[in-house]
Design a protein around this motif. Sequence first.
Motif, PDB file in Angstrom:
ATOM      1  N   SER A  28     -17.751  10.856  -2.434  1.00  0.00           N
ATOM      2  CA  SER A  28     -17.006  11.135  -3.666  1.00  0.00           C
ATOM      3  C   SER A  28     -17.940  11.601  -4.777  1.00  0.00           C
ATOM      4  CB  SER A  28     -16.193   9.910  -4.106  1.00  0.00           C
ATOM      5  OG  SER A  28     -16.980   8.959  -4.783  1.00  0.00           O
TER       6      SER A  28
ATOM      7  N   ILE B 267      -8.198   0.752  -3.491  1.00  0.00           N
ATOM      8  CA  ILE B 267      -8.828   1.986  -3.001  1.00  0.00           C
ATOM      9  C   ILE B 267      -9.675   1.683  -1.774  1.00  0.00           C
ATOM     10  CG2 ILE B 267     -10.510   3.793  -3.537  1.00  0.00           C
ATOM     11  CD1 ILE B 267      -9.531   3.509  -6.520  1.00  0.00           C
TER      12      ILE B 267
ATOM     13  N   TYR C 291      -6.111   6.241  -7.321  1.00  0.00           N
ATOM     14  CA  TYR C 291      -7.451   6.368  -7.891  1.00  0.00           C
ATOM     15  C   TYR C 291      -7.417   6.145  -9.403  1.00  0.00           C
ATOM     16  CZ  TYR C 291     -12.072   8.203  -8.934  1.00  0.00           C
ATOM     17  OH  TYR C 291     -13.363   8.336  -9.389  1.00  0.00           O
ATOM     18  N   ASP C 292      -6.414   6.694 -10.051  1.00  0.00           N
ATOM     19  CA  ASP C 292      -6.311   6.589 -11.507  1.00  0.00           C
ATOM     20  C   ASP C 292      -6.053   5.162 -11.983  1.00  0.00           C
ATOM     21  OD1 ASP C 292      -6.838   9.284 -11.793  1.00  0.00           O
ATOM     22  OD2 ASP C 292      -4.731   9.850 -12.108  1.00  0.00           O
TER      23      ASP C 292
ATOM     24  N   ARG D   3     -12.741  13.389  -6.993  1.00  0.00           N
ATOM     25  CA  ARG D   3     -13.270  12.274  -6.201  1.00  0.00           C
ATOM     26  C   ARG D   3     -12.187  11.636  -5.332  1.00  0.00           C
ATOM     27  NH1 ARG D   3     -17.083   8.372  -9.536  1.00  0.00           N
ATOM     28  NH2 ARG D   3     -17.550   7.699  -7.416  1.00  0.00           N
ATOM     29  N   HIS D   4     -10.967  11.535  -5.844  1.00  0.00           N
ATOM     30  CA  HIS D   4      -9.918  10.885  -5.058  1.00  0.00           C
ATOM     31  C   HIS D   4      -9.662  11.644  -3.753  1.00  0.00           C
ATOM     32  CE1 HIS D   4      -7.257  13.871  -6.953  1.00  0.00           C
ATOM     33  NE2 HIS D   4      -6.458  13.670  -5.923  1.00  0.00           N
ATOM     34  N   GLU D   5      -9.784  12.971  -3.800  1.00  0.00           N
ATOM     35  CA  GLU D   5      -9.583  13.756  -2.578  1.00  0.00           C
ATOM     36  C   GLU D   5     -10.685  13.468  -1.568  1.00  0.00           C
ATOM     37  OE1 GLU D   5      -9.222  17.837  -3.775  1.00  0.00           O
ATOM     38  OE2 GLU D   5      -7.334  17.460  -4.842  1.00  0.00           O
TER      39      GLU D   5
ATOM     40  N   LYS E 136      -4.145  10.412  -5.927  1.00  0.00           N
ATOM     41  CA  LYS E 136      -4.651  10.444  -7.293  1.00  0.00           C
ATOM     42  C   LYS E 136      -4.088   9.283  -8.106  1.00  0.00           C
ATOM     43  CE  LYS E 136      -5.304  13.561 -11.258  1.00  0.00           C
ATOM     44  NZ  LYS E 136      -5.709  12.502 -12.096  1.00  0.00           N
TER      45      LYS E 136
ATOM     46  N   VAL F 160      -7.689   9.242  -0.982  1.00  0.00           N
ATOM     47  CA  VAL F 160      -6.660   8.396  -1.582  1.00  0.00           C
ATOM     48  C   VAL F 160      -5.838   9.220  -2.564  1.00  0.00           C
ATOM     49  CG1 VAL F 160      -8.035   6.294  -1.333  1.00  0.00           C
ATOM     50  CG2 VAL F 160      -8.114   7.542  -3.487  1.00  0.00           C
TER      51      VAL F 160
END
Length: 151
Positions: free
Chosen positions: A62, A91, A83-84, A72-74, A80, A78
């Motif tokens: 990431s 996660i 992740y947010d 980074r989430h991609e 978005k 995971v």
Amino acid sequence: MMTENEMTVLTVEQLLSEIDASWTDLQLFLDSLSPAQLTGPTDAVGWTGKDHLAHLAAWEGSMVALFQGRARHEALGVEKSLYDTGDFDAINAVIQRQHAGESIGEVLGNLNQTHDAFLVVLNGLSDTDLQEPQATYLPDDPEADGSYPVG
């Protein structure tokens, strides 16, 4: 939380030196373990050594994505929205499930490839690049904040 004035400012050379020393220690430790030791015993939350290594590869990947201007989430695989939330336990649980079926050889291979890619990215940064906030690398992401990738 550390303020900007309290952050330790590392040069790329210092960061690479610290990473190299830690990587060497990790490799020495892994060399002392059998595949059964990496896949059998679990910690208090049920993770094996293999799970921790897959986790390390995912998060290091990431960082590669961040410095390349990708979300980074991609790279973590995971959503978005998850992740947010900043819920790292949730996660990490997703990351663990994603890699559960992989062999220790696959996990170690991915970790080594990801680590090599991370070193390539870091070697391409200037000291100034290293101190830029995350938003610098993700200019089109309204969620990217002013925190620093490395501190």
